[in-house]
Design an enzyme around this catalytic site. Structure first.
Site, PDB file in Angstrom:
ATOM      1  CB  THR A  48      65.354  10.219  66.755  1.00  0.00           C
ATOM      2  OG1 THR A  48      64.624  10.562  65.562  1.00  0.00           O
ATOM      3  CG2 THR A  48      64.379   9.820  67.849  1.00  0.00           C
ATOM      4  NE  ARG A 205      64.647   4.809  67.769  1.00  0.00           N
ATOM      5  CZ  ARG A 205      63.652   5.621  68.151  1.00  0.00           C
ATOM      6  NH1 ARG A 205      62.426   5.433  67.711  1.00  0.00           N
ATOM      7  NH2 ARG A 205      63.906   6.642  68.976  1.00  0.00           N
ATOM      8  CD  GLU A 231      63.731   6.246  59.957  1.00  0.00           C
ATOM      9  OE1 GLU A 231      63.403   7.422  60.165  1.00  0.00           O
ATOM     10  OE2 GLU A 231      63.024   5.270  60.307  1.00  0.00           O
ATOM     11  CG  HIS A 260      60.522   7.735  62.379  1.00  0.00           C
ATOM     12  ND1 HIS A 260      61.837   7.407  62.621  1.00  0.00           N
ATOM     13  CD2 HIS A 260      59.898   7.642  63.582  1.00  0.00           C
ATOM     14  CE1 HIS A 260      62.004   7.139  63.904  1.00  0.00           C
ATOM     15  NE2 HIS A 260      60.845   7.281  64.506  1.00  0.00           N
ATOM     16  N   GLY A 263      54.045   8.600  65.666  1.00  0.00           N
ATOM     17  CA  GLY A 263      53.821   9.357  66.891  1.00  0.00           C
ATOM     18  C   GLY A 263      53.636  10.842  66.680  1.00  0.00           C
ATOM     19  CE1 TYR A 264      57.709  12.513  64.722  1.00  0.00           C
ATOM     20  CE2 TYR A 264      57.591  14.191  63.041  1.00  0.00           C
ATOM     21  CZ  TYR A 264      58.320  13.426  63.905  1.00  0.00           C
ATOM     22  OH  TYR A 264      59.689  13.573  63.952  1.00  0.00           O
TER      23      TYR A 264
END
Length: 338
Positions: A48, A205, A231, A260, A263-264
């Site tokens: 992103t 977001r 961001e 952020h 999802g990692y």
């Protein structure tokens, strides 16, 4: 073939050099990729942090842009399509990891699945997993998804957002970031919130919720924030941008503040990388290697126990200026299916 890639996409460089030993692979920091870097490239694989539009791609040889993410708001898809550039993403790749983050964070915030009601805004890959996880534990889950309701989908009794907020103890957002169309999500959550609402989760977001909530003391309400207004681009949608003091205040005021990384997971990154490799195989005329379908269900107690978001929150609150560094370094295992 020349392939320019974001250097922080896990496993990708090694896989490319193994599968395409003849290719020229150029790995750069996502924010540093320039028009000069891609001018003679055939494919560009990003996350992103790289804005893919005419400013970057006009006049280049690039004919494939892949993003190892579920979101595509950093890519000017209409422009790419008009320029003959194929765009691919990795929908659903990080859904189990985000589900894990949401469940663990809500548990930390005091959400009781036996007596509290959860609102889910957006029932795509992630929203569906979150909904199924909590319903399997006996939680009342209400869902808001105007596009699905408008299409007449009957898998839910979809609710209007205002009614959902009044009926829930916690709400979690899983929507794309859009500023136009019939259902824009820019500052989807704004204005006064019902007193009953004890927790708000935003792992979609940053500008999906109004930054005013994070710039002020939250009171009894617990904001669980993984994506931040500062961001999101372009800057004109955010006024003049954000000062360092405002960024730090947002991070400090959140109950859980993470860089952020919802999802990692290792597994999610592997799925995203494999999606990019599949796109490159099609692009280069190589045989497809589809992944086996993942089956099984998750148990809420085990999902909650598999991750503690407070450790990541402490790191960011102590080092708010290191958001990008903390994000790049983060990987964790996903919960197991049964």
């Amino acid at each position: 073939m020349k392939i320019v890639v974001d250097r922080d996409i896990p496993f990708l460089q090694e896989a490319l050099r193994k599968e395409w030993p003849e290719a020229e692979v150029v790995a750069l920091r996502g924010t540093d990729i320039s028009a000069a870097d891609v001018a003679d490239a055939d494919a560009l694989i990003v996350r992103t942090r790289t804005r893919c539009d005419a400013a970057l791609l006009a006049g280049s040889k690039v004919r494939l842009v892949g993003t190892a993410t579920i979101g595509t708001d950093h890519i000017d898809i209409p422009w790419c399509e008009g320029a003959g550039i194929e765009v691919v993403s990795a929908p659903g790749c990080n859904a189990p990891a985000v589900m894990q983050y949401v469940a663990s964070a809500l548990h930390t915030a005091g959400f009781d699945p036996r007596r509290h009601t959860l609102g889910v805004v957006g029932k795509g890959h992630i929203g569906s997993l979150v909904t199924d996880l909590y319903r399997s534990a006996g939680t009342t889950v209400l869902v808001c998804d105007p596009p699905r309701a408008e299409r007449g989908e009957t898998d839910e009794q979809y609710m209007e957002l205002g009614k959902l907020l009044e009926s829930c103890d916690a709400v979690t957002f899983h929507v794309p970031y859009t500023t136009a169309g019939a259902h824009p999500t820019y500052r989807l959550l704004r204005g006064a919130l019902p007193e009953r609402l004890m927790a708000v989760v935003n792992a979609s977001r940053g500008n999906v919720i109004d930054a005013a909530y994070l710039l002020e003391e939250a009171g009894h309400r617990k904001f669980i924030i993984d994506t931040w207004p500062f961001e999101d681009a372009p800057a004109e949608e955010c006024g003049a941008g954000w000062t360092e003091e405002e960024r730090n205040r947002m991070i400090g005021n959140a109950f859980i503040a993470t860089p952020h990384i919802a999802g990692y997971s290792r597994e999610g990154k592997a799925r995203a990388t494999e999606a990019m490799l599949e796109a490159l195989r099609r692009f280069g005329g190589k045989p497809s290697r589809p992944r086996a379908a993942e089956r099984g269900t998750y148990r809420l107690e085990e999902v909650i126990a598999s991750y503690d978001p407070t450790a990541d929150s402490r790191k960011l609150k102590l080092q708010p200026g290191d958001l990008e560094k903390l994000r790049a370094q983060h990987l964790r295992p996903e919960p197991e299916r049964h």
